[in-house]
Design an enzyme around this catalytic site. Structure first.
Site, PDB file in Angstrom:
ATOM      1  N   ASP A  16       1.023  -1.084   0.022  1.00 60.02           N
ATOM      2  CA  ASP A  16      -0.020   0.006   0.057  1.00 60.02           C
ATOM      3  C   ASP A  16       0.935   1.102   0.254  1.00 60.02           C
ATOM      4  OD1 ASP A  16      -2.080   1.675   0.345  1.00 60.02           O
ATOM      5  OD2 ASP A  16      -1.997   1.616   2.590  1.00 60.02           O
ATOM      6  N   GLU A  76      -1.566  -1.564  -4.615  1.00 66.17           N
ATOM      7  CA  GLU A  76      -2.625  -0.700  -4.784  1.00 66.17           C
ATOM      8  C   GLU A  76      -2.485   0.236  -5.947  1.00 66.17           C
ATOM      9  OE1 GLU A  76      -6.255   1.086  -2.231  1.00 66.17           O
ATOM     10  OE2 GLU A  76      -4.078   1.557  -1.507  1.00 66.17           O
ATOM     11  N   ASP A 148      -2.224   1.081   7.409  1.00 67.15           N
ATOM     12  CA  ASP A 148      -1.445   0.974   6.383  1.00 67.15           C
ATOM     13  C   ASP A 148      -1.073  -0.525   6.068  1.00 67.15           C
ATOM     14  OD1 ASP A 148      -1.253   3.952   5.543  1.00 67.15           O
ATOM     15  OD2 ASP A 148      -0.171   4.107   7.485  1.00 67.15           O
TER      16      ASP A 148
END
Length: 174
Positions: A16, A76, A148
């Site tokens: 991420d 992502e 996160d």
């Protein structure tokens, strides 16, 4: 019908990306079973010049790949917000984070934020608390996971689900 063998176990690194905090999570996918390995957050020094922060991300994520002997990676896609300068900086961070597993010889899959949320939570507009809740249920060995890292584990889970679908034989295929 041709059967495609499903590898016994695959270590997947989920990422991420962020310039301040990049979440990472490693899972093992074995058929439909998922097992937590590790997770964490990479935080470059905030006062460092932009180029040094990007280099820090590249090197730290590379160390994660090596330390956990990952087989594949997933990241992502960029969330585009109202501020073009912020989006551009996030794109730079994402590139640095994406290059680390590529440099290690791993394939790197990309997934949209809404697809990740839909895969893990069941709703494409789930919030961070819902993702963390599902990570706790799907990977209980991970314990409490900060946002996160939970997002990164969600990316890894999404990749595990989609790679599994691609490896399964299609019914009726010649």
């Amino acid at each position: 019908m041709t059967n495609v063998p499903i590898p016994a176990a695959t270590r997947i690194l989920g990422l991420d990306p962020g310039l301040r905090r990049t979440g990472w999570g490693v899972i093992v996918a074995e058929g439909s079973r998922l097992r937590w390995v590790a997770h964490g957050v990479v935080s470059p020094p905030e006062g460092a010049p932009f180029s040094e922060r990007l280099l820090y991300l590249l090197e730290a994520v590379g160390e994660v790949c090596a330390a956990h002997q990952c087989d594949e990676a997933a990241i992502e896609e960029v969330f585009v917000n109202m501020n073009p300068a912020s989006t551009l900086k996030l794109g730079h961070a994402r590139a640095a984070v994406m290059l680390a597993p590529a440099r290690a010889g791993l394939s790197v899959a990309e997934y949209a934020p809404n697809l990740i949320k839909k895969t893990v939570v069941g709703a494409g507009h789930a919030d961070k608390s819902q993702i963390a809740f599902m990570i706790k249920r799907l990977l209980p060995a991970a314990g409490e996971v900060k946002a996160d890292a939970a997002d990164a584990l969600a990316v890894a889970i999404t990749h595990a689900q989609f790679r599994r679908m691609k490896l399964l034989p299609i019914r009726g295929a010649a």
